[in-house]
Write a protein that holds these residues in place. Structure first.
Motif, mmCIF file in Angstrom:
data_model
loop_
_atom_site.group_PDB
_atom_site.id
_atom_site.type_symbol
_atom_site.label_atom_id
_atom_site.label_comp_id
_atom_site.label_asym_id
_atom_site.label_seq_id
_atom_site.Cartn_x
_atom_site.Cartn_y
_atom_site.Cartn_z
ATOM 1 N N SER A 31 0.826 -1.209 0.000
ATOM 2 C CA SER A 31 0.000 0.000 0.000
ATOM 3 C C SER A 31 0.860 1.258 0.000
ATOM 4 O O SER A 31 0.490 2.262 -0.626
ATOM 5 C CB SER A 31 -0.974 0.007 1.183
ATOM 6 O OG SER A 31 -0.288 0.130 2.418
ATOM 7 N N SER A 32 2.012 1.221 0.643
ATOM 8 C CA SER A 32 2.909 2.386 0.641
ATOM 9 C C SER A 32 3.409 2.681 -0.764
ATOM 10 O O SER A 32 3.402 3.839 -1.207
ATOM 11 C CB SER A 32 4.087 2.161 1.586
ATOM 12 O OG SER A 32 3.638 2.097 2.919
ATOM 13 N N TYR A 33 3.835 1.647 -1.473
ATOM 14 C CA TYR A 33 4.292 1.867 -2.847
ATOM 15 C C TYR A 33 3.128 2.258 -3.770
ATOM 16 O O TYR A 33 3.302 3.086 -4.662
ATOM 17 C CB TYR A 33 5.040 0.654 -3.384
ATOM 18 C CG TYR A 33 6.459 0.591 -2.864
ATOM 19 C CD1 TYR A 33 7.415 1.517 -3.275
ATOM 20 C CD2 TYR A 33 6.851 -0.387 -1.967
ATOM 21 C CE1 TYR A 33 8.715 1.477 -2.806
ATOM 22 C CE2 TYR A 33 8.149 -0.440 -1.486
ATOM 23 C CZ TYR A 33 9.082 0.495 -1.904
ATOM 24 O OH TYR A 33 10.366 0.458 -1.435
ATOM 25 N N ALA A 34 1.948 1.715 -3.523
ATOM 26 C CA ALA A 34 0.780 2.100 -4.326
ATOM 27 C C ALA A 34 0.447 3.576 -4.126
ATOM 28 O O ALA A 34 -0.038 4.241 -5.047
ATOM 29 C CB ALA A 34 -0.422 1.227 -3.972
ATOM 30 N N LEU A 35 0.745 4.086 -2.941
ATOM 31 C CA LEU A 35 0.520 5.504 -2.640
ATOM 32 C C LEU A 35 1.717 6.370 -3.051
ATOM 33 O O LEU A 35 1.782 7.533 -2.706
ATOM 34 C CB LEU A 35 0.227 5.687 -1.149
ATOM 35 C CG LEU A 35 -1.119 5.144 -0.675
ATOM 36 C CD1 LEU A 35 -1.183 5.108 0.847
ATOM 37 C CD2 LEU A 35 -2.256 5.985 -1.250
#
Length: 137
Positions: free
Chosen positions: A95-99
Motif C-alpha cells: 500500500s505504501s508503494y501504491a501511494l
C-alpha cells in the motif's frame, strides 16, 4: 547535494526521532521533527525539505493518509518520501508503494543496524541522488 540538506521527520516516538536527528545532524543535515500528520502539513507549508521520513503508525492521521496527502499535492509530490516504520507486513509495503512512497524501510531493533540504515538513507537520498528543488507553496 551542494547545499545543506533538510529533512522532515514525521515520527511519534521521540526516542527514535532523537536518534535519527542525531545521526543526520552529525552530517550537517537539518532535521525538523513533527509527531502528527496535522503538524506535518504546517511544516511543509512553511519550509522547504529535500526528503520526508515518514512513520506509518501515527496518532490521529496515520502515515498512509499523510503519504496520500503529500503525493496528491502538486507542490509536494516530488519530495522523496521514505517510509520508516516497524511494520514488515506485505500489505503495508504494497500500500505504501501504491501511494507512491519512494522507498520502504522496516526499523531494525538493534541500535547499530538502525544507525546503519539511517546512514544508508543519508548516503543515497541526501548525498548521491539528484533531487528536484521543492516549489514554494
Amino acid at each position: 547535494m551542494t547545499d545543506a540538506a533538510s529533512v522532515l521527520l514525521i515520527e511519534d516516538d521521540s526516542e527514535i526521532g532523537a536518534l535519527i536527528s542525531r545521526y543526520l545532524g552529525a552530517n550537517q543535515i537539518s532535521v525538523t521533527s513533527v509527531e502528527t500528520g496535522a503538524a506535518m502539513d504546517e511544516a511543509l507549508r512553511h519550509n522547504t525539505f529535500d526528503l520526508v521520513l515518514l512513520d506509518l503508525n501515527l496518532p490521529r492521521m496515520d502515515g498512509r493518509e499523510v503519504l496520500a496527502q503529500i503525493k496528491d499535492d502538486p507542490a509536494l509530490k516530488t519530495i522523496p518520501t521514505v517510509i520508516l516504520t516497524t511494520s514488515v507486513a506485505e500489505t503495508d509495503i504494497s500500500s505504501s508503494y501504491a501511494l507512491q512512497a519512494n522507498c520502504y524501510f522496516s526499523k531494525p531493533v538493534q541500535l547499530d543496524e538502525f544507525e546503519s540504515m539511517v546512514r544508508s538513507i543519508n548516503d543515497f537520498w541526501l548525498t548521491r541522488a539528484r533531487l528536484p528543488r521543492q516549489r514554494s507553496i
